[in-house]
Design a protein around this motif. Structure first.
Motif, short mmCIF file in Angstrom:
data_model
loop_
_atom_site.label_atom_id
_atom_site.label_comp_id
_atom_site.label_asym_id
_atom_site.label_seq_id
_atom_site.Cartn_x
_atom_site.Cartn_y
_atom_site.Cartn_z
N GLU A 87 44.68 -28.73 18.99
CA GLU A 87 45.14 -27.84 20.06
C GLU A 87 45.21 -28.55 21.40
O GLU A 87 46.04 -28.22 22.25
CB GLU A 87 44.29 -26.56 20.14
CG GLU A 87 42.83 -26.78 20.38
CD GLU A 87 42.03 -26.95 19.10
OE1 GLU A 87 40.79 -26.98 19.20
OE2 GLU A 87 42.60 -27.09 18.00
N VAL A 88 44.37 -29.56 21.61
CA VAL A 88 44.42 -30.35 22.85
C VAL A 88 45.70 -31.18 22.87
O VAL A 88 46.37 -31.29 23.91
CB VAL A 88 43.16 -31.24 22.98
CG1 VAL A 88 43.22 -32.08 24.24
CG2 VAL A 88 41.90 -30.39 22.96
N GLU A 90 48.47 -30.35 21.38
CA GLU A 90 49.57 -29.40 21.60
C GLU A 90 49.69 -29.04 23.07
O GLU A 90 50.80 -28.92 23.59
CB GLU A 90 49.38 -28.14 20.74
CG GLU A 90 49.70 -28.36 19.28
CD GLU A 90 51.12 -28.87 19.04
OE1 GLU A 90 52.08 -28.31 19.64
OE2 GLU A 90 51.28 -29.83 18.28
N LYS A 91 48.57 -28.86 23.76
CA LYS A 91 48.62 -28.60 25.21
C LYS A 91 49.27 -29.78 25.92
O LYS A 91 50.07 -29.60 26.83
CB LYS A 91 47.21 -28.38 25.76
CG LYS A 91 46.64 -27.03 25.45
CD LYS A 91 45.26 -26.90 26.09
CE LYS A 91 44.62 -25.58 25.74
NZ LYS A 91 43.27 -25.47 26.31
N ASN A 94 52.99 -29.82 25.48
CA ASN A 94 53.65 -28.79 26.28
C ASN A 94 53.49 -29.00 27.78
O ASN A 94 53.91 -28.16 28.57
CB ASN A 94 53.13 -27.41 25.87
CG ASN A 94 53.50 -27.09 24.44
OD1 ASN A 94 54.59 -27.42 23.99
ND2 ASN A 94 52.60 -26.46 23.72
N PHE A 96 50.61 -29.29 29.63
CA PHE A 96 49.47 -28.69 30.29
C PHE A 96 48.32 -29.67 30.31
O PHE A 96 47.95 -30.22 29.29
CB PHE A 96 49.02 -27.41 29.58
CG PHE A 96 50.08 -26.36 29.58
CD1 PHE A 96 50.37 -25.66 30.73
CD2 PHE A 96 50.79 -26.08 28.43
CE1 PHE A 96 51.36 -24.69 30.74
CE2 PHE A 96 51.77 -25.11 28.43
CZ PHE A 96 52.07 -24.41 29.59
N GLY A 97 47.77 -29.90 31.48
CA GLY A 97 46.58 -30.76 31.58
C GLY A 97 46.92 -32.17 31.99
O GLY A 97 48.05 -32.60 31.96
N ASN A 107 52.33 -36.27 31.71
CA ASN A 107 52.71 -35.56 30.50
C ASN A 107 52.91 -36.55 29.38
O ASN A 107 53.44 -37.63 29.58
CB ASN A 107 54.00 -34.76 30.72
CG ASN A 107 53.78 -33.61 31.68
OD1 ASN A 107 52.66 -33.15 31.83
ND2 ASN A 107 54.83 -33.17 32.31
#
Length: 158
Positions: A87-88, A90-91, A94, A96-97, A107
């Motif tokens: 899930e990290v 996937e973030k 996308n 995020f982070g 990114n």
């Protein structure tokens, strides 16, 4: 107000040459651990420092390899890699982070995006049920921080 000195600075940047590539699956909800063997190619003892383009996604269990001369006992050691849960990744995919080395928002780019000369995302051929892998580079540097080798790790979330 007259101009006293003027200088023109020209810089060129190229992607590093990747010597080996690996495919890894990041599972949702749990970290993944892998080992990659690295051998000292030199006839003298060497210390190698490990770095990654995305240290928030890929961590080294030990960031330094102290290897004996090539051909002797101890000239090879495993690089222990710990991958963040799916899930990290996937973030990161996308946008995020911050998973880079500094305070900017780096990114993560897929291998397709890194090879796109206009740096434009091309999602038209992408199957949403089978997303493209995320490419992370692993740098093996010498004592003066010059890159000896570069590995590419392509991570797919499952």
């Amino acid at each position: 107000g007259a101009l006293v000195h003027a200088r023109v600075v020209v810089a060129e940047a190229r992607a590093p040459r990747v010597s080996r590539s690996f495919d890894v699956s990041a599972h949702m909800g749990k970290q993944c651990h892998k080992k990659i063997q690295y051998r000292n190619p030199y006839p003298t003892p060497r210390v190698f420092y490990l770095k990654s383009t995305h240290p928030g996604l890929l961590k080294f269990r030990v960031g330094v390899l102290d290897l004996a001369p090539a051909g002797s006992v101890g000239d090879t050691a495993p690089m222990g890699l710990t991958f963040a849960p799916g899930e990290v990744w996937e973030k990161a995919r996308n946008g995020f982070g911050n998973f880079g080395n500094d305070d900017t928002n780096n990114n993560v780019a897929s291998a397709d995006e890194q090879n796109n000369p206009n740096n434009q995302r091309n999602d038209s051929n992408r199957d949403p049920t089978n997303p493209a892998p995320i490419a992370v580079l692993v740098f093996i540097n010498d004592e003066s921080d010059a890159t000896e080798e570069c590995f590419e790790v392509r991570v797919v979330t499952i």
